[in-house]
Write an enzyme that holds these catalytic residues in place. Structure first.
Site, PDB file in Angstrom:
ATOM      1  CG  ASN A 116      -3.516  -4.156  17.963  1.00  0.00           C
ATOM      2  OD1 ASN A 116      -4.669  -3.843  18.210  1.00  0.00           O
ATOM      3  ND2 ASN A 116      -3.171  -4.905  16.951  1.00  0.00           N
ATOM      4  CD  GLU A 173      -1.956   0.065   2.897  1.00  0.00           C
ATOM      5  OE1 GLU A 173      -1.524  -0.940   2.329  1.00  0.00           O
ATOM      6  OE2 GLU A 173      -2.866   0.782   2.439  1.00  0.00           O
TER       7      GLU A 173
HETATM    8  N1  CAA Z   1       2.090 -13.354   3.655  1.00  0.00           N
HETATM    9  C1  CAA Z   1       1.605 -14.534   4.109  1.00  0.00           C
HETATM   10  N2  CAA Z   1       1.844 -14.977   5.369  1.00  0.00           N
HETATM   11  C2  CAA Z   1       2.579 -14.189   6.193  1.00  0.00           C
HETATM   12  C3  CAA Z   1       3.080 -12.944   5.768  1.00  0.00           C
HETATM   13  C4  CAA Z   1       2.812 -12.534   4.436  1.00  0.00           C
HETATM   14  N3  CAA Z   1       3.281 -11.380   3.987  1.00  0.00           N
HETATM   15  N4  CAA Z   1       3.755 -12.387   6.791  1.00  0.00           N
HETATM   16  C5  CAA Z   1       3.689 -13.245   7.816  1.00  0.00           C
HETATM   17  N5  CAA Z   1       2.984 -14.332   7.447  1.00  0.00           N
HETATM   18  C6  CAA Z   1       2.713 -15.530   8.263  1.00  0.00           C
HETATM   19  C7  CAA Z   1       3.998 -16.151   8.761  1.00  0.00           C
HETATM   20  O1  CAA Z   1       4.532 -17.026   7.821  1.00  0.00           O
HETATM   21  C8  CAA Z   1       3.544 -16.835  10.029  1.00  0.00           C
HETATM   22  O2  CAA Z   1       2.946 -18.058   9.642  1.00  0.00           O
HETATM   23  P1  CAA Z   1       2.966 -19.389  10.604  1.00  0.00           P
HETATM   24  O3  CAA Z   1       2.048 -19.106  11.721  1.00  0.00           O
HETATM   25  O4  CAA Z   1       2.462 -20.477   9.708  1.00  0.00           O
HETATM   26  O5  CAA Z   1       4.390 -19.570  11.049  1.00  0.00           O
HETATM   27  C9  CAA Z   1       2.466 -15.932  10.553  1.00  0.00           C
HETATM   28  O6  CAA Z   1       2.011 -15.143   9.437  1.00  0.00           O
HETATM   29  C10 CAA Z   1       2.937 -15.011  11.650  1.00  0.00           C
HETATM   30  O7  CAA Z   1       4.039 -14.286  11.136  1.00  0.00           O
HETATM   31  P2  CAA Z   1       5.074 -13.528  12.102  1.00  0.00           P
HETATM   32  O8  CAA Z   1       5.548 -14.481  13.160  1.00  0.00           O
HETATM   33  O9  CAA Z   1       6.081 -12.856  11.257  1.00  0.00           O
HETATM   34  O10 CAA Z   1       4.079 -12.461  12.800  1.00  0.00           O
HETATM   35  P3  CAA Z   1       4.359 -11.297  13.842  1.00  0.00           P
HETATM   36  O11 CAA Z   1       3.256 -11.297  14.838  1.00  0.00           O
HETATM   37  O12 CAA Z   1       5.777 -11.360  14.328  1.00  0.00           O
HETATM   38  O13 CAA Z   1       4.146  -9.977  12.950  1.00  0.00           O
HETATM   39  C11 CAA Z   1       4.756  -8.184  11.483  1.00  0.00           C
HETATM   40  C12 CAA Z   1       4.860  -9.672  11.844  1.00  0.00           C
HETATM   41  C13 CAA Z   1       5.564  -8.061  10.198  1.00  0.00           C
HETATM   42  C14 CAA Z   1       5.343  -7.277  12.543  1.00  0.00           C
HETATM   43  C15 CAA Z   1       3.272  -7.857  11.247  1.00  0.00           C
HETATM   44  O14 CAA Z   1       2.540  -7.822  12.457  1.00  0.00           O
HETATM   45  C16 CAA Z   1       3.059  -6.541  10.521  1.00  0.00           C
HETATM   46  O15 CAA Z   1       3.169  -6.461   9.287  1.00  0.00           O
HETATM   47  N6  CAA Z   1       2.732  -5.473  11.279  1.00  0.00           N
HETATM   48  C17 CAA Z   1       2.361  -4.197  10.660  1.00  0.00           C
HETATM   49  C18 CAA Z   1       0.870  -4.116  10.525  1.00  0.00           C
HETATM   50  C19 CAA Z   1       0.465  -3.125   9.494  1.00  0.00           C
HETATM   51  O16 CAA Z   1       1.053  -3.015   8.427  1.00  0.00           O
HETATM   52  N7  CAA Z   1      -0.605  -2.419   9.813  1.00  0.00           N
HETATM   53  C20 CAA Z   1      -1.162  -1.506   8.877  1.00  0.00           C
HETATM   54  C21 CAA Z   1      -2.579  -1.260   9.217  1.00  0.00           C
HETATM   55  S1  CAA Z   1      -3.626  -1.221   7.864  1.00  0.00           S
HETATM   56  C22 CAA Z   1      -3.538   0.348   7.240  1.00  0.00           C
HETATM   57  O17 CAA Z   1      -2.686   1.139   7.542  1.00  0.00           O
HETATM   58  C23 CAA Z   1      -4.554   0.563   6.225  1.00  0.00           C
HETATM   59  C24 CAA Z   1      -5.031   1.931   5.995  1.00  0.00           C
HETATM   60  O18 CAA Z   1      -6.073   2.310   6.503  1.00  0.00           O
HETATM   61  C25 CAA Z   1      -4.344   2.777   5.003  1.00  0.00           C
END
Ligand code: CAA
Length: 383
Positions: free
Chosen positions: A133, A366
């Site tokens: 994932n 990210e």
């Molecule tokens: N700030 C605070 N809270 C947040 C938030 C944020 N930015 N985004 C979501 N939340 C909260 C929501 O409000 C929600 O809260 P409740 O449970 O209270 O309702 C909860 O988190 C769940 O939110 P979603 O229902 O939107 O979650 P989702 O499972 O549908 O996922 C997503 C949303 C945007 C797809 C998210 O999974 C995501 O950003 N995915 C991408 C992951 C990512 O960026 N990975 C990068 C890996 S790290 C990396 O690359 C580092 C490196 O080494 C360079």
């Protein structure tokens, strides 16, 4: 530069000048060698640490530079213009490791972890993604089971930037899989720790001097005192942390794009065709005009996100827009830079093929461009 006219105060200008001067003198001349060998740029990271760039936003009381997110964005752009690999090493340490400790750590965690991370004595990594994932971050399988005053972690993390060198990992694991994202918990895990091993190192298209590793957790015991935030708060910690991280990657994209634009302008002034430098040709002028315009637009979005990050308001939407636009602009600008260079752009003799390879990852890590669109669209259409 058009985007200089507002937002920057004297201190921001000073940071830009010192970062730019350092990047041109000490980073850029090594970028080709770093790309070719993939070695970790230890001596550069040491100097960046001395300049305060490994803990830009860490409060001074914990050994950091105590500066704002705009200062961080500016420094990241300049460092990344010198070498994109060095840029991401710096970015992960700053926004994905120091920042969540500042925001969510308790006093003991801040005192123990921030000074060595900000001074470059230790390096951090952020372990969220897994082999099964990436974009669906909540679907993680790495598990943390409570055992007295410890947790026991088992699982594998994937594509971990700085994973080979890191001394501190922020690890996300599920303490209750049935609760999905509400069961995710964050931990500070020291490296080395018994049961934590570095696995496969990725052989990549670009950012070669930054390691991308698998981390294996086999019965890794983590004291309860190393839990970051409450049990079940890990997903929100990850998401809020990535909001800041996306400003870092947008800035990295700006640096890569600006290096490609500068190389293209230099080449256009020197290369002759049809009896004059190609800079005199409208075809080339149009390319340069579009590159410069997209770069400025991307910088304005990035600096807006950074300015909002310094307030108490949530900046999820602004960070996603900055990351989306800046990374796609960097890909477009580096592609056009090769076009301006013609056949030479396709060779390793010129730096633009490296910028092109380095730019691609900014559309992926990210949060992919598709994820940024989900975040922006969701915010636009929220009731
Ligand atoms: N700030 C605070 N809270 C947040 C938030 C944020 N930015 N985004 C979501 N939340 C909260 C929501 O409000 C929600 O809260 P409740 O449970 O209270 O309702 C909860 O988190 C769940 O939110 P979603 O229902 O939107 O979650 P989702 O499972 O549908 O996922 C997503 C949303 C945007 C797809 C998210 O999974 C995501 O950003 N995915 C991408 C992951 C990512 O960026 N990975 C990068 C890996 S790290 C990396 O690359 C580092 C490196 O080494 C360079």
């Amino acid at each position: 530069m058009a985007s200089d006219i507002f937002l920057l105060d004297d201190q921001h200008r000073m940071i830009r000048e010192s970062a730019r001067e350092f990047a041109r003198r000490e980073i850029a001349p090594k970028a080709k060698e770093l790309d070719e060998t993939g070695r970790y740029p230890k001596e550069i990271i040491e100097k960046l640490s001395e300049m305060g760039f490994m803990g830009v936003m860490v409060p001074e009381q914990y050994g950091g530079a105590g500066l704002d997110a705009l200062s961080y964005a500016i420094a990241m752009e300049e460092v990344s213009a010198g070498c994109a690999s060095t840029g991401v090493i710096m970015s992960v340490n700053n926004s994905l490791v120091c920042s969540p400790v500042v925001k969510f750590g308790d006093e003991a965690q801040k005192k123990r972890y921030l000074p060595p991370l900000a001074s470059g004595k230790r390096l951090g990594c952020f372990a969220l993604s897994e082999p099964g994932n990436g974009s669906d971050a909540a679907a993680m399988r790495t598990a943390a089971r409570r055992d007295g005053d410890h947790y026991v972690l088992n699982g594998t993390k994937n594509f971990i930037t700085n994973g080979r060198e890191a001394d501190v990992c922020i690890v996300f694991a599920t303490t209750d899989a049935a609760k999905k994202h509400k069961g995710v918990t964050a931990f500070l895990v020291d490296k080395p720790t018994a049961g934590l091993t570095v696995g496969k190192l990725e052989d990549k298209l670009g950012i070669n001097a930054s390691s991308t590793a698998q981390l294996h957790f086999e019965n890794v015991r983590v004291p309860e005192a190393n839990r970051l935030g409450e049990e079940g708060a890990g997903f929100k910690i990850a998401m809020a942390t990535l909001d800041g991280g996306r400003i870092g990657i947008a800035s990295q994209a700006l640096g890569i794009a600006s290096a490609a634009l500068e190389a293209s302008k230099k080449f256009a002034r020197e290369r002759e065709a049809f009896g004059a430098p190609i800079a005199k040709l409208q075809a080339i002028q149009f390319h340069v005009a579009d590159m410069a315009t997209r770069l400025d637009a991307a910088r304005l979005l990035t600096w807006r996100a950074a300015a909002k990050a310094a307030t108490d308001e949530r900046f999820t939407r602004e960070a996603a827009m900055a990351k989306l636009f800046a990374s796609e602009a960097a890909m477009w600008i580096t592609t056009t830079a090769i076009q301006v260079h013609g056949g030479y752009g396709y060779t390793k003799e010129y730096p633009v093929e490296r910028h092109f390879r380095d730019a691609k990852i900014t559309e992926i890590y990210e949060g992919t461009s598709e994820i940024q669109r989900i975040v922006i669209g969701g915010s636009e259409l929220a009731e």
